[in-house]
Design an enzyme around this catalytic site. Structure first.
Site, PDB file in Angstrom:
ATOM      1  N   GLY A  95       0.811  -1.214   0.000  1.00 58.41           N
ATOM      2  CA  GLY A  95       0.000   0.000   0.000  1.00 58.41           C
ATOM      3  C   GLY A  95       0.841   1.258   0.000  1.00 58.41           C
ATOM      4  O   GLY A  95       0.321   2.369  -0.130  1.00 58.41           O
TER       5      GLY A  95
ATOM      6  N   GLU B 170      10.032  -7.636   5.830  1.00 59.80           N
ATOM      7  CA  GLU B 170      10.060  -6.358   5.098  1.00 59.80           C
ATOM      8  C   GLU B 170      10.646  -6.486   3.694  1.00 59.80           C
ATOM      9  O   GLU B 170      11.424  -5.631   3.252  1.00 59.80           O
ATOM     10  CB  GLU B 170      10.817  -5.298   5.906  1.00 59.80           C
ATOM     11  CG  GLU B 170      10.180  -5.048   7.269  1.00 59.80           C
ATOM     12  CD  GLU B 170      10.834  -3.918   8.029  1.00 59.80           C
ATOM     13  OE1 GLU B 170      10.933  -2.820   7.482  1.00 59.80           O
ATOM     14  OE2 GLU B 170      11.257  -4.164   9.184  1.00 59.80           O
TER      15      GLU B 170
ATOM     16  N   GLY C  51      12.129 -12.262   0.729  1.00 56.20           N
ATOM     17  CA  GLY C  51      11.286 -12.807  -0.325  1.00 56.20           C
ATOM     18  C   GLY C  51      10.052 -11.943  -0.476  1.00 56.20           C
ATOM     19  O   GLY C  51       9.828 -11.014   0.315  1.00 56.20           O
TER      20      GLY C  51
ATOM     21  N   TYR D 134       2.462   4.939  22.223  1.00 55.30           N
ATOM     22  CA  TYR D 134       2.412   5.583  20.902  1.00 55.30           C
ATOM     23  C   TYR D 134       2.444   7.094  21.133  1.00 55.30           C
ATOM     24  O   TYR D 134       1.538   7.660  21.756  1.00 55.30           O
ATOM     25  CB  TYR D 134       1.113   5.158  20.206  1.00 55.30           C
ATOM     26  CG  TYR D 134       1.002   5.585  18.775  1.00 55.30           C
ATOM     27  CD1 TYR D 134       1.404   4.738  17.743  1.00 55.30           C
ATOM     28  CD2 TYR D 134       0.467   6.822  18.434  1.00 55.30           C
ATOM     29  CE1 TYR D 134       1.289   5.120  16.418  1.00 55.30           C
ATOM     30  CE2 TYR D 134       0.356   7.213  17.114  1.00 55.30           C
ATOM     31  CZ  TYR D 134       0.761   6.357  16.113  1.00 55.30           C
ATOM     32  OH  TYR D 134       0.646   6.726  14.795  1.00 55.30           O
TER      33      TYR D 134
HETATM   34  C1  LIG Z   1      -1.119   7.209   8.755  1.00 55.86           C
HETATM   35  C2  LIG Z   1      -0.521   5.876   9.060  1.00 55.86           C
HETATM   36  C3  LIG Z   1      -1.044   5.112  10.088  1.00 55.86           C
HETATM   37  C4  LIG Z   1      -0.487   3.870  10.387  1.00 55.86           C
HETATM   38  N1  LIG Z   1      -1.042   3.128  11.376  1.00 55.86           N
HETATM   39  C5  LIG Z   1      -0.542   1.898  11.650  1.00 55.86           C
HETATM   40  C6  LIG Z   1      -1.138   1.088  12.660  1.00 55.86           C
HETATM   41  O1  LIG Z   1      -2.128   1.461  13.287  1.00 55.86           O
HETATM   42  N2  LIG Z   1      -0.594  -0.136  12.870  1.00 55.86           N
HETATM   43  C7  LIG Z   1       0.465  -0.589  12.151  1.00 55.86           C
HETATM   44  O2  LIG Z   1       0.884  -1.719  12.364  1.00 55.86           O
HETATM   45  N3  LIG Z   1       1.066   0.173  11.209  1.00 55.86           N
HETATM   46  C8  LIG Z   1       0.577   1.387  10.934  1.00 55.86           C
HETATM   47  N4  LIG Z   1       1.164   2.156   9.959  1.00 55.86           N
HETATM   48  C9  LIG Z   1       2.343   1.649   9.234  1.00 55.86           C
HETATM   49  C10 LIG Z   1       1.989   0.865   7.956  1.00 55.86           C
HETATM   50  O3  LIG Z   1       0.672   1.134   7.559  1.00 55.86           O
HETATM   51  C11 LIG Z   1       2.161  -0.626   8.197  1.00 55.86           C
HETATM   52  O4  LIG Z   1       3.544  -0.896   8.327  1.00 55.86           O
HETATM   53  C12 LIG Z   1       1.583  -1.515   7.090  1.00 55.86           C
HETATM   54  O5  LIG Z   1       1.615  -2.841   7.532  1.00 55.86           O
HETATM   55  C13 LIG Z   1       2.307  -1.397   5.767  1.00 55.86           C
HETATM   56  O6  LIG Z   1       1.506  -2.029   4.793  1.00 55.86           O
HETATM   57  P1  LIG Z   1       1.634  -1.621   3.260  1.00 55.86           P
HETATM   58  O7  LIG Z   1       0.801  -2.561   2.475  1.00 55.86           O
HETATM   59  O8  LIG Z   1       1.355  -0.196   3.066  1.00 55.86           O
HETATM   60  O9  LIG Z   1       3.154  -1.932   2.994  1.00 55.86           O
HETATM   61  P2  LIG Z   1       4.262  -1.051   2.230  1.00 55.86           P
HETATM   62  O10 LIG Z   1       4.372   0.275   2.895  1.00 55.86           O
HETATM   63  O11 LIG Z   1       3.963  -1.082   0.790  1.00 55.86           O
HETATM   64  O12 LIG Z   1       5.528  -1.919   2.545  1.00 55.86           O
HETATM   65  C14 LIG Z   1       6.036  -2.025   3.855  1.00 55.86           C
HETATM   66  C15 LIG Z   1       7.290  -2.914   3.828  1.00 55.86           C
HETATM   67  O13 LIG Z   1       6.922  -4.260   3.533  1.00 55.86           O
HETATM   68  C16 LIG Z   1       7.467  -4.678   2.273  1.00 55.86           C
HETATM   69  N5  LIG Z   1       6.391  -5.417   1.598  1.00 55.86           N
HETATM   70  C17 LIG Z   1       5.161  -4.951   1.247  1.00 55.86           C
HETATM   71  N6  LIG Z   1       4.442  -5.944   0.704  1.00 55.86           N
HETATM   72  C18 LIG Z   1       5.223  -7.058   0.718  1.00 55.86           C
HETATM   73  C19 LIG Z   1       5.052  -8.402   0.285  1.00 55.86           C
HETATM   74  N7  LIG Z   1       3.916  -8.834  -0.249  1.00 55.86           N
HETATM   75  N8  LIG Z   1       6.076  -9.262   0.445  1.00 55.86           N
HETATM   76  C20 LIG Z   1       7.241  -8.879   1.008  1.00 55.86           C
HETATM   77  N9  LIG Z   1       7.461  -7.607   1.428  1.00 55.86           N
HETATM   78  C21 LIG Z   1       6.458  -6.718   1.288  1.00 55.86           C
HETATM   79  C22 LIG Z   1       7.890  -3.409   1.573  1.00 55.86           C
HETATM   80  O14 LIG Z   1       8.949  -3.612   0.672  1.00 55.86           O
HETATM   81  C23 LIG Z   1       8.273  -2.522   2.743  1.00 55.86           C
HETATM   82  O15 LIG Z   1       9.563  -2.818   3.208  1.00 55.86           O
HETATM   83  C24 LIG Z   1       0.623   3.406   9.644  1.00 55.86           C
HETATM   84  C25 LIG Z   1       1.139   4.174   8.602  1.00 55.86           C
HETATM   85  C26 LIG Z   1       0.577   5.405   8.317  1.00 55.86           C
HETATM   86  C27 LIG Z   1       1.130   6.215   7.195  1.00 55.86           C
END
Ligand SMILES: Cc1cc2nc3c(=O)[nH]c(=O)nc-3n(C[C@H](O)[C@H](O)[C@H](O)COP(=O)(O)OP(=O)(O)OC[C@H]3O[C@@H](n4cnc5c(N)ncnc54)[C@H](O)[C@@H]3O)c2cc1C
Length: 536
Positions: free
Chosen positions: A141, A272, A276, A457
Site C-alpha cells: 500500500g 520487510e 522474499g 504511541y
Molecule cells: C497514517 C498511518 C497510520 C499507520 N497506522 C498503523 C497502525 O495502526 N498499525 C500498524 O501496524 N502500522 C501502521 N502504519 C504503518 C503501515 O501502515 C504498516 O507498516 C503496514 O503494515 C504497511 O503495509 P503496506 O501494504 O502499506 O506496505 P508497504 O508500505 O507497501 O511496505 C512495507 C514494507 O513491507 C514490504 N512489503 C510490502 N508488501 C510485501 C510483500 N507482499 N512481500 C514482502 N514484502 C512486502 C515493503 O517492501 C516494505 O519494506 C501506519 C502508517 C501510516 C502512514
C-alpha cells in the site's frame, strides 16, 4: 474456489492512489479546522508551506534492453515507466518522507514499476532481477513509516518497484477450519469485503487500514486498533507462500501449529521484503460481529488507567479495543480528531470496545465494568467511544493540514514490560522535548496491551521552522536512543525499515544480526531484495 476480486463486489471499494506529498484520498484533504488552528496558533507561529507542485522524477536509470526483458516476463502493460506511477511509489508516508517529497526531492523514485499478476509472475521477475542485478522493492500500500520502501541503489543496474496491486483475490476459504488465503495486494477494506460475503472477517484495523495491504501487514508484523481482542496481524497468520530469488517457500500449510523445529513462518513475518516476496497469506478468520459497542472511561491519571489495563490483561479480561490517552492527549481530544480544540474530558480518557455476539459482549462488558469501577474509573458512556470509532482514520489527514501551515507533526511507537512503562514514558518524552525545545507538544497513548506489557504511541507537534526535516531527524534519533537506553523495543508495530535499522543490533545482538544476514545470503544471494532495508 472461484477467485473473486474486490471490484466485483463494488468498484468504490478501491481507494484512489495517494498523492506523493500527502496521506489518503485527495478528495478528503481539508484545511485545518478552526478549533485546531486556534489551538496550534497559540503555541506555534503558523506559516504557509505548500508542497512544490509537479516536480519531475529523475529519468529512469534502467537500460532499454533490461526494460524489454521485463516486458517479456510480465507483459508490456505491466512494465510502467510513467512519471505519475513512479512518483506515487517513491518512499512511504512518514513525516520525513512527506517533507522530502514536499520539498521536491524525489531522488528515491524507482526506475520502473512492475505489476505481476500472480506468484509465478513474481518468481519470474525475481529470477530476471537476480540475473541482471536489479534491486526489487516489494510495494503493497506504500504506507510504510520507517523507510521500508527506500532501496540502496549502489551496485545495482536500477531499482524496480514490484507493485502487488494486481494480486487482490480471495484465493481460498476453509470455513470449517476458519481460515482464508488472501492475495498480498488486497487493501484492508477489500479483504474485509471479500470475507464479509461469507459472513467472516479478519478484524485487523491499523490506522492505515484503508490503504495498507495484506502482504504489507505480514511483512511488517503490523498491529491494529482491535489487537486487544483479535491479536496482532502476525498472530492471525496461519501460513504463507513466498517467492525468493532461490525459489518458492510454502510455510504453515499443513497444520495450525506443530513441533517441526523453529517456526519458519516467523522468518517471513516482519521480513520487510528482504528475504522474499509474500505472494499468499493464509489467515485465521472469524464471524462478523453482531454487536459493536465502544465507550469512554475517565481515569484520574495515566498511571491509574495503565494499571487498570494491566489488571484486565492479566485477568484474561481484555475487551476488543482498549486504549488510554495520557493527560496531554486527553486535554486536546486527540483520540477524537474531529473534536480537537474542543473541551477535553479531563484526566485520562480510555476507549473500551466490545465486539461479538450479544451474549458474549454483554458478559465481557459486565465483567470489565466491574473491574474498572472497582479500580476507580469513571464511566463516560457511549459518546466518547462512538466518536473515537467514527474518527479513527482521520488523524493522518490532520497531519497533512498541520504540515501545510508549517507545524512539524510525527508519531513514533515503542513497547516494553509493565514494570518499565513509566520509565520509558518519561525518557521518550524528555528526549523529544529536549531535542525540539520549548513549545513542543508530546502526547501519548497506550495503544496495545499484553499480559506482560504494553506499547506506547507518541504524537509530537512542534514548530517546523526553516528546516523541519533536520529538526525531526535530530528528535527521532534522541527518541530512539532513549528507547534503547530504557531497555524497551525500538518498534512495536511500525517495523524496522531503514529508519530503525541502526538500533536493531542493540536489540537482537551482533549474533542475531549475523543470523539475519545468513538467512538473507541463503534466500537472496545476490542481495537484490530491498537492499538496505531491515538488516544492518
Ligand atoms: C497514517 C498511518 C497510520 C499507520 N497506522 C498503523 C497502525 O495502526 N498499525 C500498524 O501496524 N502500522 C501502521 N502504519 C504503518 C503501515 O501502515 C504498516 O507498516 C503496514 O503494515 C504497511 O503495509 P503496506 O501494504 O502499506 O506496505 P508497504 O508500505 O507497501 O511496505 C512495507 C514494507 O513491507 C514490504 N512489503 C510490502 N508488501 C510485501 C510483500 N507482499 N512481500 C514482502 N514484502 C512486502 C515493503 O517492501 C516494505 O519494506 C501506519 C502508517 C501510516 C502512514
Amino acid at each position: 474456489m472461484n477467485e473473486r476480486q474486490p471490484e466485483e463486489l463494488s468498484p468504490s471499494l478501491r481507494q484512489p492512489e495517494m498523492p506523493v506529498t500527502r496521506w489518503g484520498d485527495p478528495a478528503h484533504a481539508a484545511p485545518l479546522p478552526d478549533g485546531v488552528r486556534d489551538l496550534v496558533g497559540l503555541v506555534f507561529s503558523l506559516g504557509d508551506t505548500p508542497a512544490k507542485a509537479d516536480v519531475a522524477v529523475p529519468a529512469p536509470a534502467l537500460a532499454a534492453d533490461l526494460l524489454d526483458g521485463l516486458r517479456a516476463v510480465v507483459g508490456a502493460d505491466n512494465v510502467v515507466l510513467d512519471d505519475t506511477a513512479r512518483r506515487q511509489r517513491t518512499r512511504g508516508k512518514s513525516t520525513p518522507d512527506l517533507l522530502r517529497q514536499r520539498s521536491g526531492d524525489l531522488s528515491d523514485a524507482p526506475d520502473v514499476v512492475v505489476r505481476p499478476g500472480d506468484h509465478d509472475d513474481v518468481q519470474a521477475v525475481l529470477d530476471y532481477a537476480a540475473e541482471h542485478r536489479i534491486a526489487v522493492v516489494p510495494f503493497g500500500g506504500g504506507t510504510s513509516v520507517t523507510g521500508g520502501l527506500i532501496a540502496d541503489r549502489d551496485g545495482f543496474a536500477g531499482v524496480l518497484s514490484l507493485d502487488l496491486g494486481r494480486m487482490r483475490s480471495l484465493l481460498s476459504l476453509d470455513p470449517i477450519s476458519a481460515t482464508a488465503t488472501l492475495g498480498p495486494g488486497l487493501r484492508g477494506p477489500e479483504a474485509e469485503a471479500l470475507l464479509g460475503e461469507h459472513g467472516l472477517m479478519l478484524g485487523h484495523l491499523p490506522q492505515s487500514f484503508e490503504f495498507a495491504t495484506i502482504g504489507g501487514f505480514a511483512a511488517t508484523r503490523s498491529s491494529g486498533q482491535a489487537s486487544a481482542g483479535y491479536g496482532r496481524f502476525d498472530s492471525m497468520v496461519v501460513g504463507l507462500r513466498a517467492a525468493t530469488p532461490k525459489g518458492e517457500v510454502r510455510l504453515g500449510g499443513t497444520s495450525p501449529s506443530n513441533a517441526c523445529g523453529p517456526d519458519l513462518r516467523e522468518l517471513f513475518l516482519g521480513s520487510e521484503g528482504a528475504f522474499g516476496v509474500i505472494t499468499e497469506v493464509t489467515v485465521r478468520v472469524r464471524p462478523v460481529p453482531e454487536v459493536k459497542q465502544y465507550e469512554g472511561w475517565q481515569w484520574p491519571s495515566f498511571e491509574a488507567g495503565a494499571d487498570a489495563m494491566r489488571t484486565l490483561a492479566q485477568g484474561d479480561l481484555l475487551p476488543t479495543v482498549l486504549r488510554l490517552s495520557d493527560e496531554n492527549e486527553t486535554a486536546i481530544n486527540l483520540a477524537r480528531p474531529d473534536a480537537i480544540g474542543g473541551e477535553g474530558a479531563g484526566g485520562c480518557l480510555m476507549i473500551v470496545g466490545y465486539e461479538g455476539t450479544p451474549s458474549a459482549t454483554a458478559a465481557k462488558k459486565a465483567a470489565v465494568t466491574e473491574v474498572l469501577t472497582g479500580l476507580g474509573g469513571t464511566p463516560l458512556g457511549a459518546e466518547p467511544g462512538t466518536a473515537w470509532a467514527a474518527g479513527r482514520f482521520n488523524a493522518p489527514y490532520l497531519r497533512d493540514s498541520l504540515l501545510d501551515v508549517g507545524v512539524l507533526v510525527e508519531t513514533l511507537e515503542t513497547v516494553t514490560f509493565w514494570s518499565n512503562r513509566e520509565r520509558l514514558y518519561g525518557a521518550v518524552k524528555s528526549a523529544l522535548e529536549g531535542a525540539l525545545g520549548e513549545g513542543t507538544m508530546v502526547l501519548c497513548h497506550v495503544s496495545h496491551v499484553y499480559a506482560t506489557g504494553c506499547s506506547l504511541y507518541f504524537t509530537v507537534a512542534s514548530a517546523g521552522g526553516e528546516q523541519p526535516l533536520e529538526r525531526w531527524l535530530v528528535a527521532k534519533k534522541a527518541a530512539n536512543d532513549a528507547i534503547v537506553a530504557s531497555g524497551a523495543s525500538i518498534t512495536h508495530h511500525h517495523a524496522v525499515g531503514t529508519d530503525h535499522r541502526d538500533w536493531l543490533a542493540p536489540e537482537i545482538g551482533d549474533l542475531g544480526v549475523d543470523v539475519l544476514r545468513a538467512v538473507k545470503r541463503e534466500l537472496d544471494p545476490t542481495g537484490i531484495l530491498n537492499p538496505g532495508v531491515l538488516i544492518p
